[in-house]
Design an enzyme around this catalytic site. Structure first.
Site, PDB file in Angstrom:
ATOM      1  N   TYR A  10       0.905  -1.033  -0.024  1.00 53.98           N
ATOM      2  CA  TYR A  10       0.085   0.028  -0.033  1.00 53.98           C
ATOM      3  C   TYR A  10       0.813   1.047   0.046  1.00 53.98           C
ATOM      4  CZ  TYR A  10       0.873   0.561   4.872  1.00 53.98           C
ATOM      5  OH  TYR A  10       1.567   0.987   6.125  1.00 53.98           O
ATOM      6  N   CYS A  11       0.150   2.182  -0.541  1.00 52.70           N
ATOM      7  CA  CYS A  11       0.848   3.845  -0.439  1.00 52.70           C
ATOM      8  C   CYS A  11      -0.175   4.616   0.041  1.00 52.70           C
ATOM      9  CB  CYS A  11       1.332   4.255  -1.866  1.00 52.70           C
ATOM     10  SG  CYS A  11       0.056   4.377  -2.925  1.00 52.70           S
ATOM     11  N   ARG A  12      -0.179   5.708  -0.344  1.00 55.42           N
ATOM     12  CA  ARG A  12      -1.127   6.727   0.352  1.00 55.42           C
ATOM     13  C   ARG A  12      -2.460   6.642  -0.581  1.00 55.42           C
ATOM     14  NH1 ARG A  12      -3.468  11.625  -0.978  1.00 55.42           N
ATOM     15  NH2 ARG A  12      -2.331  11.814  -2.834  1.00 55.42           N
TER      16      ARG A  12
ATOM     17  N   PHE B 269      -3.747   4.092   2.026  1.00 54.61           N
ATOM     18  CA  PHE B 269      -3.791   4.464   3.204  1.00 54.61           C
ATOM     19  C   PHE B 269      -5.061   5.413   3.734  1.00 54.61           C
ATOM     20  CE2 PHE B 269      -2.490   6.379   7.360  1.00 54.61           C
ATOM     21  CZ  PHE B 269      -2.190   5.164   8.177  1.00 54.61           C
TER      22      PHE B 269
END
Length: 102
Positions: free
Chosen positions: A64-66, A93
């Site tokens: 995952y990232c933002r 996120f």
């Protein structure tokens, strides 16, 4: 492979071989991190690839990232390096409703 937040959480919860990978920057991690995640910043370029090469390719990666864009790229890079199981968290996120560690 992209998974919705619900799919990602459900698969992760029942996966004994799971590895959670956070590809955000240090500044973004200050906002919180999914518990047990390991951070490798995708913006490190070759450094990111070098770190990936040290990981166990038999594990299942939950990435995952933002927002889901960089983690999607990370999954593609991982697939090209021989990681068969890398799942991207759609919405990242920003939309995560599970546990967060400060």
């Amino acid at each position: 492979m992209d998974l919705t937040q619900e799919e990602w959480s459900a698969k992760l919860a029942e996966d004994a071989n799971a590895f959670i990978l956070d590809v955000r920057t240090e500044d973004e991690i200050a906002e919180g991190i999914i518990p047990n995640a390991v951070n490798i910043d995708i913006y490190k370029g070759q450094g990111f690839i070098d770190e990936l090469e040290k990981l166990d390719k038999t594990k299942t990666y939950y990435v995952y990232c933002r927002s889901g864009n960089r983690s999607g790229q990370a999954c593609a890079i991982m697939n090209s390096l021989g990681f068969d199981n890398a799942y991207n968290l759609e919405g990242g996120f920003m939309n995560w409703e599970g546990d967060v560690k400060e």
